[in-house]
Write a protein that holds these residues in place. Structure first.
Motif, mmCIF file in Angstrom:
data_model
loop_
_atom_site.group_PDB
_atom_site.id
_atom_site.type_symbol
_atom_site.label_atom_id
_atom_site.label_comp_id
_atom_site.label_asym_id
_atom_site.label_seq_id
_atom_site.Cartn_x
_atom_site.Cartn_y
_atom_site.Cartn_z
ATOM 1 N N ASN A 1 5.309 0.786 12.319
ATOM 2 C CA ASN A 1 5.243 1.036 10.875
ATOM 3 C C ASN A 1 3.864 0.726 10.295
ATOM 4 O OD1 ASN A 1 8.042 1.792 10.500
ATOM 5 N ND2 ASN A 1 8.493 -0.323 11.053
ATOM 6 N N GLU A 2 2.838 0.837 11.123
ATOM 7 C CA GLU A 2 1.499 0.504 10.649
ATOM 8 C C GLU A 2 0.975 1.554 9.671
ATOM 9 O OE1 GLU A 2 -1.563 2.459 13.900
ATOM 10 O OE2 GLU A 2 -0.895 0.414 14.205
ATOM 11 N N ILE A 3 0.031 1.144 8.855
ATOM 12 C CA ILE A 3 -0.663 2.066 7.963
ATOM 13 C C ILE A 3 -1.693 2.810 8.809
ATOM 14 C CG2 ILE A 3 -2.206 2.258 5.975
ATOM 15 C CD1 ILE A 3 -0.883 -0.370 4.940
ATOM 16 N N ASP A 4 -1.616 4.114 8.806
ATOM 17 C CA ASP A 4 -2.511 4.936 9.617
ATOM 18 C C ASP A 4 -3.848 5.089 8.892
ATOM 19 O OD1 ASP A 4 -3.776 6.749 11.254
ATOM 20 O OD2 ASP A 4 -2.298 8.344 10.972
ATOM 21 N N LEU A 5 -4.847 4.362 9.350
ATOM 22 C CA LEU A 5 -6.157 4.419 8.713
ATOM 23 C C LEU A 5 -6.837 5.763 8.912
ATOM 24 C CD1 LEU A 5 -7.581 0.867 9.489
ATOM 25 C CD2 LEU A 5 -6.429 1.662 7.426
ATOM 26 N N THR A 6 -6.505 6.462 9.991
ATOM 27 C CA THR A 6 -7.139 7.760 10.232
ATOM 28 C C THR A 6 -6.661 8.805 9.230
ATOM 29 O OG1 THR A 6 -5.441 8.451 11.832
ATOM 30 C CG2 THR A 6 -7.372 7.282 12.714
ATOM 31 N N ALA A 7 -5.525 8.563 8.590
ATOM 32 C CA ALA A 7 -4.987 9.517 7.610
ATOM 33 C C ALA A 7 -5.476 9.224 6.193
ATOM 34 C CB ALA A 7 -3.465 9.482 7.638
ATOM 35 N N GLN A 8 -6.275 8.179 6.028
ATOM 36 C CA GLN A 8 -6.753 7.800 4.700
ATOM 37 C C GLN A 8 -8.135 8.405 4.458
ATOM 38 O OE1 GLN A 8 -4.493 6.102 2.869
ATOM 39 N NE2 GLN A 8 -3.246 6.206 4.715
ATOM 40 N N PRO A 9 -8.247 9.337 3.529
ATOM 41 C CA PRO A 9 -9.552 9.946 3.254
ATOM 42 C C PRO A 9 -10.477 8.963 2.531
ATOM 43 C CG PRO A 9 -7.946 10.716 1.669
ATOM 44 C CD PRO A 9 -7.192 9.869 2.672
ATOM 45 N N GLY A 10 -11.747 9.138 2.721
ATOM 46 C CA GLY A 10 -12.719 8.365 1.965
ATOM 47 C C GLY A 10 -12.893 6.933 2.415
ATOM 48 N N TRP B 1 2.202 -8.299 7.886
ATOM 49 C CA TRP B 1 3.429 -7.562 8.170
ATOM 50 C C TRP B 1 4.590 -8.329 7.552
ATOM 51 C CZ3 TRP B 1 -0.414 -8.456 11.653
ATOM 52 C CH2 TRP B 1 -0.971 -7.358 12.313
ATOM 53 N N VAL B 2 5.609 -7.609 7.121
ATOM 54 C CA VAL B 2 6.840 -8.250 6.660
ATOM 55 C C VAL B 2 7.997 -7.701 7.478
ATOM 56 C CG1 VAL B 2 6.064 -8.708 4.307
ATOM 57 C CG2 VAL B 2 7.187 -6.548 4.809
ATOM 58 N N THR B 3 8.949 -8.576 7.758
ATOM 59 C CA THR B 3 10.160 -8.201 8.470
ATOM 60 C C THR B 3 11.314 -8.459 7.520
ATOM 61 O OG1 THR B 3 9.180 -8.853 10.555
ATOM 62 C CG2 THR B 3 11.584 -8.655 10.494
ATOM 63 N N HIS B 4 12.110 -7.442 7.265
ATOM 64 C CA HIS B 4 13.235 -7.604 6.338
ATOM 65 C C HIS B 4 14.088 -8.782 6.780
ATOM 66 C CE1 HIS B 4 12.261 -4.025 4.121
ATOM 67 N NE2 HIS B 4 12.111 -3.381 5.265
ATOM 68 N N GLY B 5 14.172 -9.775 5.927
ATOM 69 C CA GLY B 5 14.970 -10.957 6.205
ATOM 70 C C GLY B 5 14.329 -11.921 7.186
ATOM 71 N N GLY B 6 13.117 -11.618 7.645
ATOM 72 C CA GLY B 6 12.510 -12.463 8.662
ATOM 73 C C GLY B 6 11.160 -13.043 8.296
ATOM 74 N N GLY B 7 10.753 -12.904 7.049
ATOM 75 C CA GLY B 7 9.476 -13.490 6.647
ATOM 76 C C GLY B 7 8.295 -12.590 6.930
ATOM 77 N N SER B 8 7.132 -13.211 7.014
ATOM 78 C CA SER B 8 5.903 -12.449 7.173
ATOM 79 C C SER B 8 5.081 -12.967 8.342
ATOM 80 C CB SER B 8 5.063 -12.518 5.896
ATOM 81 O OG SER B 8 4.656 -13.852 5.654
ATOM 82 N N THR B 9 4.228 -12.093 8.817
ATOM 83 C CA THR B 9 3.227 -12.454 9.813
ATOM 84 C C THR B 9 1.888 -12.066 9.216
ATOM 85 O OG1 THR B 9 4.741 -12.039 11.635
ATOM 86 C CG2 THR B 9 2.394 -12.042 12.160
ATOM 87 N N VAL B 10 0.958 -13.003 9.184
ATOM 88 C CA VAL B 10 -0.345 -12.769 8.578
ATOM 89 C C VAL B 10 -1.430 -13.184 9.561
ATOM 90 C CG1 VAL B 10 -1.902 -13.378 6.684
ATOM 91 C CG2 VAL B 10 0.561 -13.190 6.265
ATOM 92 N N LEU B 11 -2.366 -12.292 9.781
ATOM 93 C CA LEU B 11 -3.552 -12.618 10.556
ATOM 94 C C LEU B 11 -4.730 -12.654 9.594
ATOM 95 C CD1 LEU B 11 -3.073 -10.290 13.659
ATOM 96 C CD2 LEU B 11 -2.429 -12.687 13.408
ATOM 97 N N PHE B 12 -5.434 -13.762 9.579
ATOM 98 C CA PHE B 12 -6.559 -13.940 8.661
ATOM 99 C C PHE B 12 -7.758 -14.449 9.447
ATOM 100 C CE2 PHE B 12 -8.977 -16.898 5.898
ATOM 101 C CZ PHE B 12 -9.501 -15.950 5.035
ATOM 102 N N ASN B 13 -8.899 -13.841 9.235
ATOM 103 C CA ASN B 13 -10.131 -14.236 9.908
ATOM 104 C C ASN B 13 -10.984 -15.072 8.956
ATOM 105 O OD1 ASN B 13 -12.560 -14.498 11.199
ATOM 106 N ND2 ASN B 13 -12.886 -12.321 11.510
ATOM 107 N N PRO B 14 -10.921 -16.413 9.051
ATOM 108 C CA PRO B 14 -11.683 -17.251 8.130
ATOM 109 C C PRO B 14 -13.186 -17.175 8.356
ATOM 110 C CG PRO B 14 -10.709 -18.604 9.834
ATOM 111 C CD PRO B 14 -10.177 -17.209 10.030
#
Length: 111
Positions: free
Chosen positions: A6-15, A31-44
């Motif tokens: 269910n990723e956002i397809d960056l190749t389909a985004q113009p501009g 990412w969010v999982t219905h009823g399962g919380g979120s997963t976040v990757l952050f590069n500090p």
């Protein structure tokens, strides 16, 4: 096939040529999982000053509010309505304090 179903397809985004610029850095994936919380990757290391993350969060808030208003098929949600709803829940979640979560430190141990 996409690496994530269910990723956002960056190749389909113009501009978005700036994504290939050497001075552009990916900072966050979520990412969010219905009823399962979120997963976040952050590069500090991409934003070494935490206050700059606040600027990014304000930008994300503005983009999200506009996207929710544009996606509202009833035409009744304004950007201001969406912004208020986002800020209301953000403030409530922040006041509740951190949840039990595993943090992955880029270049360091998970904790």
């Amino acid at each position: 096939m996409k690496p994530f179903p269910n990723e956002i397809d960056l190749t389909a985004q113009p501009g978005l040529p700036q994504l290939r610029d050497e001075d552009t850095h990916e900072v966050l994936r979520a990412w969010v999982t219905h009823g399962g919380g979120s997963t976040v990757l952050f590069n500090p290391y991409a934003l070494t000053d935490p206050s700059v993350f606040g600027i990014l969060m304000a930008d994300i808030l503005a983009h999200a509010a506009r996207a929710y208003a544009l996606a509202d098929e009833t035409g009744t949600m304004t950007e201001a309505d969406a912004r208020a709803a986002i800020l209301d829940m953000l403030n409530r979640e922040a006041a509740a304090g951190p949840r039990d979560m595993k943090t992955i430190n880029f270049g360091g141990p998970a904790n």
